[in-house]
Design an enzyme around this catalytic site. Structure first.
Site, PDB file in Angstrom:
ATOM      1  N   CYS A   1       1.237  -5.363   6.240  1.00  0.00           N
ATOM      2  CA  CYS A   1       0.451  -6.287   7.048  1.00  0.00           C
ATOM      3  C   CYS A   1       1.372  -7.410   7.442  1.00  0.00           C
ATOM      4  CB  CYS A   1      -0.437  -6.922   6.140  1.00  0.00           C
ATOM      5  SG  CYS A   1      -1.327  -6.020   4.855  1.00  0.00           S
TER       6      CYS A   1
ATOM      7  N   LEU B   1      -3.279  -4.220   7.489  1.00  0.00           N
ATOM      8  CA  LEU B   1      -3.461  -2.734   7.666  1.00  0.00           C
ATOM      9  C   LEU B   1      -3.730  -2.146   6.346  1.00  0.00           C
ATOM     10  CD1 LEU B   1      -2.733  -0.304   9.438  1.00  0.00           C
ATOM     11  CD2 LEU B   1      -0.438  -0.668   8.656  1.00  0.00           C
ATOM     12  N   SER B   2      -5.035  -1.802   6.276  1.00  0.00           N
ATOM     13  CA  SER B   2      -5.656  -1.450   4.855  1.00  0.00           C
ATOM     14  C   SER B   2      -4.921  -0.014   4.468  1.00  0.00           C
ATOM     15  CB  SER B   2      -7.167  -1.219   4.962  1.00  0.00           C
ATOM     16  OG  SER B   2      -7.571  -2.330   5.448  1.00  0.00           O
TER      17      SER B   2
ATOM     18  N   ASN C   1       3.104  -9.024   2.717  1.00  0.00           N
ATOM     19  CA  ASN C   1       3.032  -7.806   3.510  1.00  0.00           C
ATOM     20  C   ASN C   1       4.028  -6.821   2.691  1.00  0.00           C
ATOM     21  OD1 ASN C   1       3.970  -6.235   5.543  1.00  0.00           O
ATOM     22  ND2 ASN C   1       5.546  -7.621   6.192  1.00  0.00           N
TER      23      ASN C   1
ATOM     24  N   GLY D   1      13.755   8.527   6.332  1.00  0.00           N
ATOM     25  CA  GLY D   1      15.020   8.975   5.903  1.00  0.00           C
ATOM     26  C   GLY D   1      16.127   7.700   5.745  1.00  0.00           C
TER      27      GLY D   1
END
Length: 614
Positions: A2, A51-52, A75, A360
């Site tokens: 988030c 951002l779910s 976040n 990565g």
């Protein structure tokens, strides 16, 4: 994943404060397109863009504890939140959601400022204690998630991205011009300062405490290399087990998860561990029409060997330059690493299919993958030669860079400084004024002084983990993914994986001829075919070739002769550099791109109305 914002002050109007928090959050809405939430009282305001990913229905923020005395915005992801939740429930805490965010509230109630040491994950959070008037913030161990702050008098502002601060009336936007030479040499500032005067980045593994107008930062963890005896086979198994455990934790989500795949050993290992429990995991790769620079053939071969589908994205020169404006906006500070551009397009393509990707990043820093570390092995051996003989040989062969650097102190010869320019003299001839800036390696000296006891390649690794990793690798990974509302997770940067890396004997991290021997041994046991020996490619970009093409040359020259360039740089010297590159007498790609990106960034943040039209 988030975006968070907030501020403190004395006696502000809560309704007005909430509107300001919303204006700040609006500037980073790309980080959280799924929802928003705000809190304000007379002393503090917090904002959140969501951002779910986990507990989609019940994880809204700001989130409160039972009596409403504590409020948090967060976040990131806490991968051990279920274990912590169970422990806290045994201590008598009651949970209202299944969100990892709520663990922060009850964890703070139970453990106070010691909470971050118990967290496994990537995070930046701010917790406001209404009873004590205390703001407590923390950032994860590696610096995967960002957090910036700005103090003016008795006010403190914070945000996931600097651009959010622009919406606060107390914020004074000013270029930190004194640090321009440092940035121009290194592509980033290796300390907590930024190119915005007064704005600081909370370092990785640090907490921030604000109370009664006083700010205190403290380090809560300081990982150290402590090699332990063990065979290559033993450590190959330990790395494989740790990565498998980490990959399993990083797959926790209530939305689809994919992977980036370049064809290199690091991303191939992450895909393999993901595919074990998620067959046919969707993978994503980026490349160019110029085959010499494209990693798509290697990615295709890896995808075929691993049995996973691959989505390919191709970037053209026109795409590259057209996107750079938006990219510099999302980055907050200018970053002239060309690799961020293909990453931007890769993230955009992935977001059309998934909401979370595993990547990565971090494997090279933890396990010794850069050629820089191999060079440090030889440099360390060279130091065993008597000093008088080293000086004599350097005098006989003055053109030999290895001998010349070998006569320097470690902090000068080993620092990842002068990345853009070899010397301060070369750098300074392009600047209009003298800033009295030290050699860029001087900025890294405190890091090297802290690890005098380590052998040279290990010291370079440690310094990279404090500087290069959070301020370049992870910064562009966070910004390019969040620009598209995509959560990027990095399984190599995990507490358990780090513990194995810190215990590795140096010979299993790098030798004078080979990087990542232990990691490659782990890969050889797990990857099909020759994937374990795939050469390191980085993120190659055909920018050097494009700068010699007429259309691109004209575009760049116009920028290098414009009003912003004339304010800071010797434009005649810039044009001479560009012309020399075009003629093929030198490869000045990195230098030219640094000037170009700074100019474009400055235009966006200091010459235009914010927010810009992107």
């Amino acid at each position: 994943m988030c975006g968070i914002v907030g501020f403190t002050s004395n006696g502000h109007d809560p309704a007005a404060a909430k509107r300001t928090a919303q204006a700040m959050a609006d500037l980073i809405r790309h980080r959280g397109p799924d929802g928003e939430g705000y809190y304000a009282d007379t002393r503090a305001a917090l904002g959140h863009r969501r951002l779910s990913i986990i507990d989609i229905d019940g994880g809204g923020q700001p989130m409160f504890n039972e009596d409403g005395a504590l409020v948090v915005v967060f976040n990131g992801e806490i991968y051990n939140y279920r274990a912590l939740r169970t422990r806290l429930q045994r201590l008598g805490h009651r949970f209202a959601t299944d969100s990892d965010t709520e663990v922060l509230l009850h964890g703070y109630e139970a453990w106070g400022t010691a909470l971050p040491r118990r967290l496994r994950g990537m995070f930046a959070f701010a917790l406001w204690d209404r009873r004590t008037g205390t703001l407590f913030c923390a950032r994860d161990l590696f610096g995967i998630k960002p957090l910036y702050y700005y103090q003016r008098g008795r006010q403190l502002l914070f945000a996931s991205e600097i651009k959010a601060l622009l919406a606060h009336p107390a914020f004074e936007k000013k270029l930190n011009e004194a640090r321009l030479p440092d940035w121009l040499s290194m592509e980033y500032l290796p300390d907590s300062e930024t190119l915005f005067a007064g704005v600081y980045e909370l370092p990785p593994a640090h907490t921030l405490l604000w109370q009664d107008g006083r700010l205190t930062t403290a380090r809560y963890a300081a990982p150290q290399f402590r090699p332990r005896p063990g065979s290559l086979r033993h450590y190959a198994g330990a790395i494989g087990d740790a990565l498998a455990d980490s990959a399993a934790a990083h797959r926790i989500a209530d939305v689809p998860v994919g992977c980036f795949l370049s064809g290199g050993v690091d991303s191939s290992l992450v895909v393999r561990e993901t595919a074990r429990n998620q067959p046919a995991v969707q993978c994503f790769a980026v490349g160019y029409a110029e085959q010499a620079y494209s990693e798509l053939p290697a990615a295709r071969a890896a995808a075929a060997a691993l049995g996973v589908p691959l989505h390919e994205t191709t970037v053209t020169a026109a795409d590259f330059f057209a996107a750079n404006r938006a990219i510099q906006w999302y980055l907050d500070e200018p970053m002239p690493n060309p690799a961020e551009v293909p990453l931007y397009f890769l993230c955009r393509a992935a977001r059309q299919h998934v909401k979370v990707v595993l990547s990565g990043e971090g494997a090279d820093e933890l396990f010794g993958g850069y050629p820089l570390y191999q060079q440090a092995v030889w440099a360390g051996r060279w130091q065993a030669v008597p000093r008088a003989l080293r000086r004599a040989l350097a005098g006989l062969l003055p053109g030999c860079g290895f001998l010349r650097r070998g006569a320097l102190p470690r902090w000068q010869r080993a620092a990842r400084a002068n990345y853009v320019f070899e010397t301060t003299q070369e750098r300074d001839k392009y600047l209009l004024r003298s800033y009295g800036a030290p050699a860029p390696a001087r900025r890294c000296k405190p890091y090297f002084d802290a690890v005098r006891h380590l052998d040279e390649p290990t010291a370079v690794q440690w310094v990279d983990m404090q500087t290069w990793l959070p301020r370049d690798i992870l910064r562009k990974a966070d910004r390019m993914s969040m620009a598209h509302g995509l959560e990027l997770r990095v399984p190599f940067l995990d507490r358990r994986v780090l513990a194995v890396a810190l215990a590795l004997p140096r010979r299993l991290r790098c030798t004078g001829r080979r990087g990542k021997p232990a990691l490659r041994a782990a890969a050889a046991c797990r990857l099909p075919g020759r994937l374990a020996e795939a050469p390191k490619r980085g993120f190659p970009v055909p920018l050097a070739d494009w700068l010699r093409q007429d259309e691109t040359y004209a575009r760049v020259r116009a920028k290098l002769t414009g009003p912003v360039a004339a304010r800071f740089f010797d434009t005649a010297a810039l044009c001479a550099l560009l012309d020399a590159h075009r003629a093929g007498t030198t490869n000045a790609m990195t230098k030219i791109w640094a000037f170009y990106c700074f100019i474009e960034w400055y235009e966006l943040y200091f010459e235009e109305k914010i927010p810009p039209v992107l």
